[in-house]
Design an enzyme around this catalytic site. Structure first.
Site, PDB file in Angstrom:
ATOM      1  N   SER A  14      -0.467  -1.614  -8.981  1.00 20.68           N
ATOM      2  CA  SER A  14      -0.589  -3.066  -8.841  1.00 20.68           C
ATOM      3  C   SER A  14      -1.950  -3.574  -9.336  1.00 20.68           C
ATOM      4  O   SER A  14      -2.022  -4.541 -10.107  1.00 20.68           O
ATOM      5  CB  SER A  14      -0.419  -3.454  -7.374  1.00 20.68           C
ATOM      6  OG  SER A  14       0.756  -2.887  -6.838  1.00 20.68           O
ATOM      7  N   ARG A 205      -0.519   0.205  15.615  1.00 19.76           N
ATOM      8  CA  ARG A 205      -1.907   0.010  16.034  1.00 19.76           C
ATOM      9  C   ARG A 205      -2.594  -1.025  15.126  1.00 19.76           C
ATOM     10  O   ARG A 205      -2.352  -1.053  13.913  1.00 19.76           O
ATOM     11  CB  ARG A 205      -2.659   1.347  15.938  1.00 19.76           C
ATOM     12  CG  ARG A 205      -4.056   1.334  16.494  1.00 19.76           C
ATOM     13  CD  ARG A 205      -4.523   2.759  16.727  1.00 19.76           C
ATOM     14  NE  ARG A 205      -4.578   3.506  15.462  1.00 19.76           N
ATOM     15  CZ  ARG A 205      -5.658   3.601  14.685  1.00 19.76           C
ATOM     16  NH1 ARG A 205      -6.780   2.995  15.031  1.00 19.76           N
ATOM     17  NH2 ARG A 205      -5.639   4.296  13.568  1.00 19.76           N
ATOM     18  N   GLY A 262      -0.376   8.192   7.924  1.00 18.29           N
ATOM     19  CA  GLY A 262      -1.510   7.577   7.238  1.00 18.29           C
ATOM     20  C   GLY A 262      -1.597   7.989   5.782  1.00 18.29           C
ATOM     21  O   GLY A 262      -0.870   8.884   5.323  1.00 18.29           O
ATOM     22  N   HIS A 435      15.583 -28.535  12.008  1.00 20.51           N
ATOM     23  CA  HIS A 435      16.542 -28.134  13.031  1.00 20.51           C
ATOM     24  C   HIS A 435      17.913 -27.907  12.415  1.00 20.51           C
ATOM     25  O   HIS A 435      18.305 -28.670  11.529  1.00 20.51           O
ATOM     26  CB  HIS A 435      16.630 -29.245  14.086  1.00 20.51           C
ATOM     27  CG  HIS A 435      17.531 -28.918  15.229  1.00 20.51           C
ATOM     28  ND1 HIS A 435      17.173 -28.002  16.202  1.00 20.51           N
ATOM     29  CD2 HIS A 435      18.770 -29.354  15.529  1.00 20.51           C
ATOM     30  CE1 HIS A 435      18.178 -27.915  17.084  1.00 20.51           C
ATOM     31  NE2 HIS A 435      19.154 -28.718  16.690  1.00 20.51           N
TER      32      HIS A 435
HETATM   33  C1  LIG Z   1       6.220   3.323   1.654  1.00 14.90           C
HETATM   34  C2  LIG Z   1       5.280   2.204   1.345  1.00 14.90           C
HETATM   35  C3  LIG Z   1       5.646   0.906   1.561  1.00 14.90           C
HETATM   36  C4  LIG Z   1       4.796  -0.131   1.249  1.00 14.90           C
HETATM   37  N1  LIG Z   1       5.207  -1.400   1.496  1.00 14.90           N
HETATM   38  C5  LIG Z   1       4.400  -2.446   1.190  1.00 14.90           C
HETATM   39  C6  LIG Z   1       4.836  -3.782   1.388  1.00 14.90           C
HETATM   40  O1  LIG Z   1       5.945  -4.027   1.870  1.00 14.90           O
HETATM   41  N2  LIG Z   1       4.004  -4.788   1.042  1.00 14.90           N
HETATM   42  C7  LIG Z   1       2.758  -4.559   0.499  1.00 14.90           C
HETATM   43  O2  LIG Z   1       2.047  -5.509   0.181  1.00 14.90           O
HETATM   44  N3  LIG Z   1       2.311  -3.280   0.316  1.00 14.90           N
HETATM   45  C8  LIG Z   1       3.101  -2.237   0.641  1.00 14.90           C
HETATM   46  N4  LIG Z   1       2.666  -0.951   0.428  1.00 14.90           N
HETATM   47  C9  LIG Z   1       1.293  -0.743  -0.087  1.00 14.90           C
HETATM   48  C10 LIG Z   1       1.219  -0.939  -1.614  1.00 14.90           C
HETATM   49  O3  LIG Z   1       2.191  -0.140  -2.231  1.00 14.90           O
HETATM   50  C11 LIG Z   1      -0.157  -0.600  -2.108  1.00 14.90           C
HETATM   51  O4  LIG Z   1      -1.099  -1.359  -1.384  1.00 14.90           O
HETATM   52  C12 LIG Z   1      -0.336  -0.886  -3.594  1.00 14.90           C
HETATM   53  O5  LIG Z   1       0.605  -0.186  -4.353  1.00 14.90           O
HETATM   54  C13 LIG Z   1      -1.754  -0.515  -4.021  1.00 14.90           C
HETATM   55  O6  LIG Z   1      -1.897  -0.696  -5.397  1.00 14.90           O
HETATM   56  P1  LIG Z   1      -3.003   0.138  -6.187  1.00 14.90           P
HETATM   57  O7  LIG Z   1      -3.013  -0.410  -7.594  1.00 14.90           O
HETATM   58  O8  LIG Z   1      -4.260   0.159  -5.451  1.00 14.90           O
HETATM   59  O9  LIG Z   1      -2.489   1.646  -6.185  1.00 14.90           O
HETATM   60  P2  LIG Z   1      -1.108   2.293  -6.579  1.00 14.90           P
HETATM   61  O10 LIG Z   1      -0.030   1.305  -6.670  1.00 14.90           O
HETATM   62  O11 LIG Z   1      -0.934   3.459  -5.674  1.00 14.90           O
HETATM   63  O12 LIG Z   1      -1.366   2.801  -8.067  1.00 14.90           O
HETATM   64  C14 LIG Z   1      -2.249   3.840  -8.361  1.00 14.90           C
HETATM   65  C15 LIG Z   1      -1.725   4.562  -9.588  1.00 14.90           C
HETATM   66  O13 LIG Z   1      -2.737   5.430 -10.087  1.00 14.90           O
HETATM   67  C16 LIG Z   1      -2.138   6.625 -10.563  1.00 14.90           C
HETATM   68  N5  LIG Z   1      -3.190   7.626 -10.594  1.00 14.90           N
HETATM   69  C17 LIG Z   1      -3.822   8.186  -9.526  1.00 14.90           C
HETATM   70  N6  LIG Z   1      -4.802   9.020  -9.965  1.00 14.90           N
HETATM   71  C18 LIG Z   1      -4.770   8.980 -11.328  1.00 14.90           C
HETATM   72  C19 LIG Z   1      -5.551   9.597 -12.358  1.00 14.90           C
HETATM   73  N7  LIG Z   1      -6.579  10.401 -12.055  1.00 14.90           N
HETATM   74  N8  LIG Z   1      -5.227   9.351 -13.634  1.00 14.90           N
HETATM   75  C20 LIG Z   1      -4.199   8.516 -13.965  1.00 14.90           C
HETATM   76  N9  LIG Z   1      -3.444   7.893 -13.029  1.00 14.90           N
HETATM   77  C21 LIG Z   1      -3.744   8.111 -11.734  1.00 14.90           C
HETATM   78  C22 LIG Z   1      -1.017   6.869  -9.564  1.00 14.90           C
HETATM   79  O14 LIG Z   1      -0.014   7.693 -10.146  1.00 14.90           O
HETATM   80  C23 LIG Z   1      -0.514   5.446  -9.300  1.00 14.90           C
HETATM   81  O15 LIG Z   1       0.537   5.083 -10.179  1.00 14.90           O
HETATM   82  C24 LIG Z   1       3.505   0.127   0.708  1.00 14.90           C
HETATM   83  C25 LIG Z   1       3.103   1.443   0.477  1.00 14.90           C
HETATM   84  C26 LIG Z   1       3.979   2.469   0.783  1.00 14.90           C
HETATM   85  C27 LIG Z   1       3.526   3.894   0.535  1.00 14.90           C
END
Ligand SMILES: Cc1cc2nc3c(=O)[nH]c(=O)nc-3n(C[C@H](O)[C@H](O)[C@H](O)COP(=O)(O)OP(=O)(O)OC[C@H]3O[C@@H](n4cnc5c(N)ncnc54)[C@H](O)[C@@H]3O)c2cc1C
Length: 452
Positions: A14, A205, A262, A435
């Site tokens: 994201s 929590r 977690g 309502h």
């Molecule tokens: C089961 C579950 C349900 C969830 N439900 C919700 C929800 O309903 N609503 C909500 O807002 N949030 C939800 N979340 C949380 C949400 O998915 C995350 O907050 C969000 O995806 C974070 O985005 P990000 O870009 O930080 O990381 P991510 O989306 O995790 O993307 C990180 C990417 O980096 C890649 N990567 C890692 N290391 C490397 C590397 N060294 N080289 C190349 N690529 C790499 C990974 O493969 C991954 O594709 C949920 C999470 C989970 C696990």
């Protein structure tokens, strides 16, 4: 110095995708992005999206029962997991392709491999290639944390649930956070016998205490065998599943065990510490309000920074980074009053302060109600809705809103706008009700149930 790129993004989730698209597509920066697994990251591939589709799938069991109460002659229906999974896989392929098309359309170069940091301006790919960049953005997200006791006994994580070939007859879910509770409700709705252990005194929590208790009661009423104050002390694979011994002395065999205890930031082996980036206790990248690390050319956004681990927050952080560094529009991501939903059944929507946090800080009034909503009362179901406003007794501002109800995720999004704007209790009161809907209770709460 001439760099290969203006920006190198590590992680196509994201936060990383948004930053790359804005930096390149809107501000004309030369951008590359490395993704080691599937484009779209956790949200699209193994988080929000597939989970929500499973929530929808699981809700039909109750809807079919309700339909009979509303006069429909419907037969008991069987859930076909392989049919659903095939559609789910196809939908995730479609979304991944859309993410790739978005990046291509914004002229972002994609490297489908793992990247690590070599120095403040250089990344190395698993292929051995190295690239230099004026800025590096770490957006590598997080992964499930699995304690040793579970890893050795073949426990699954939320990642594995989406890939099951068949639904198990029974499952033990260990954990009490939102992911554990959501999957307990989903699997329960799909007909799996669900037991949930949580070592703390109450699930969820950090959320409002009254809402936590309300959801726990509803989860138990729906058939989930929820045990708080309980943890696994021993487990081993046996014929037909996993044998588990718990702290309350019970022993049982479950076809599957899911650990949702977690998540940890993905910083291991990234080379960050070696170049001077500071990591926190959980391994999260420590950043300032601009998402900048201790190394000025390296920034980090999203779950890897362990601020508020939600998709829209990661997107905002990625966007703010691109605006600041490439768009000459300095903007700090705003982490105040972020609303969120927990997709238990019923849902939980929440924004702002819990009653517990607010009363520790200032005098408050609590307005709350709990009632049987029209739709389920007519169907003869016992579920109760809970709505609560936490109000500052001095400024009259609504500090927090907590809703447990069908559709609470949709309701809280709108309540959050008013609260973010600084609405007072009297602003809520002045608003004429719609309502008959459940949310009308939010503007008709007359007397505080408590002051503190
Ligand atoms: C089961 C579950 C349900 C969830 N439900 C919700 C929800 O309903 N609503 C909500 O807002 N949030 C939800 N979340 C949380 C949400 O998915 C995350 O907050 C969000 O995806 C974070 O985005 P990000 O870009 O930080 O990381 P991510 O989306 O995790 O993307 C990180 C990417 O980096 C890649 N990567 C890692 N290391 C490397 C590397 N060294 N080289 C190349 N690529 C790499 C990974 O493969 C991954 O594709 C949920 C999470 C989970 C696990």
């Amino acid at each position: 110095m001439v760099f290969d790129y203006d920006l190198y993004v590590i992680g196509g989730g994201s936060g990383g995708v948004r930053a790359a698209r804005i930096a390149s597509g809107e501000y004309g920066a030369k951008v590359a992005l490395a993704e080691e697994y599937r484009m779209g990251g956790t949200c699209v591939i193994r988080g929000c999206v597939p989970k929500k589709l499973m929530v929808f799938a699981s809700a039909y069991a109750g809807a079919i029962v309700d339909a009979r109460s509303y006069g429909w002659a419907v037969e008991a229906a069987a859930f076909d997991w392989p049919a659903f999974r095939a559609k789910l896989d196809a939908e995730l392929d479609r979304l991944e392709a859309a993410y790739r098309a978005g990046l291509a359309g914004a002229n972002v170069t994609v490297h489908d491999t793992r990247a690590t940091v070599v120095d403040p301006h250089t990344v190395r790919l698993a292929t051995g290639e190295t690239f230099t960049a004026k800025h590096i953005l770490v957006a590598t997200g997080g992964r499930p944390f699995v304690p040793e006791i579970a890893a050795g006994a073949g426990a699954m994580t939320s990642n594995d649930i989406f890939k099951l070939d068949a639904l198990p007859k029974s499952v033990l879910i260990v954990g009490g956070g939102f992911i554990a509770c959501e999957f307990a409700c989903i699997l329960n709705g799909l007909g799996v016998a669900v037991t949930q252990f949580y070592r703390g005194e109450q699930i969820l929590r950090g959320f409002d205490g009254e809402a936590r208790g309300h959801i726990a009661e509803l989860m138990k009423e729906s058939g989930i065998n929820l045990h708080v104050g309980t943890d696994v002390i021993e487990m081993k694979p046996v014929e037909g599943g996993t044998w588990v011994k718990s702290t309350d002395g019970r022993e049982a065999v479950f076809e599957k065990v899911v650990y949702a205890t977690g998540r940890v930031p993905n910083t291991e082996g990234l080379g960050l510490v070696e170049v001077g980036v500071r990591l926190g206790r959980k391994g999260e990248v420590v950043v300032d309000g601009w998402s900048q690390t201790a190394v000025p050319s390296i920034y980090a956004v999203g779950d890897v920074t362990d601020r508020i681990n939600l998709t829209p927050v990661a997107i905002r952080e990625g966007h703010a980074f691109a605006d600041t560094v490439f768009g000459a529009k300095p903007v700090k991501p705003d982490h105040a009053l972020v609303a969120s939903a927990v997709f238990t059944q019923p849902e939980f929507g929440t924004v702002g302060m819990t009653e517990e946090a607010a009363r520790d800080e200032r005098p408050i009034e609590v307005y709350a109600t709990s009632f049987r909503p029209m739709q389920s009362a007519f169907a003869g179901r016992p579920d109760r809705v809970m709505m609560k406003l936490v109000v500052c007794a001095e400024t009259r501002k609504v500090l927090g809103c907590h809703i447990v109800a069908p559709g609470a995720g949709e309701m809280i999004q709108l309540a959050a706008i008013a609260i973010k704007m600084g609405a007072t209790k009297e602003d809520f009161d002045r608003t004429v009700a719609v309502h008959p809907v459940m949310a009308e209770e939010l503007v008709t709460l007359r007397k505080p149930v408590r002051t503190a």
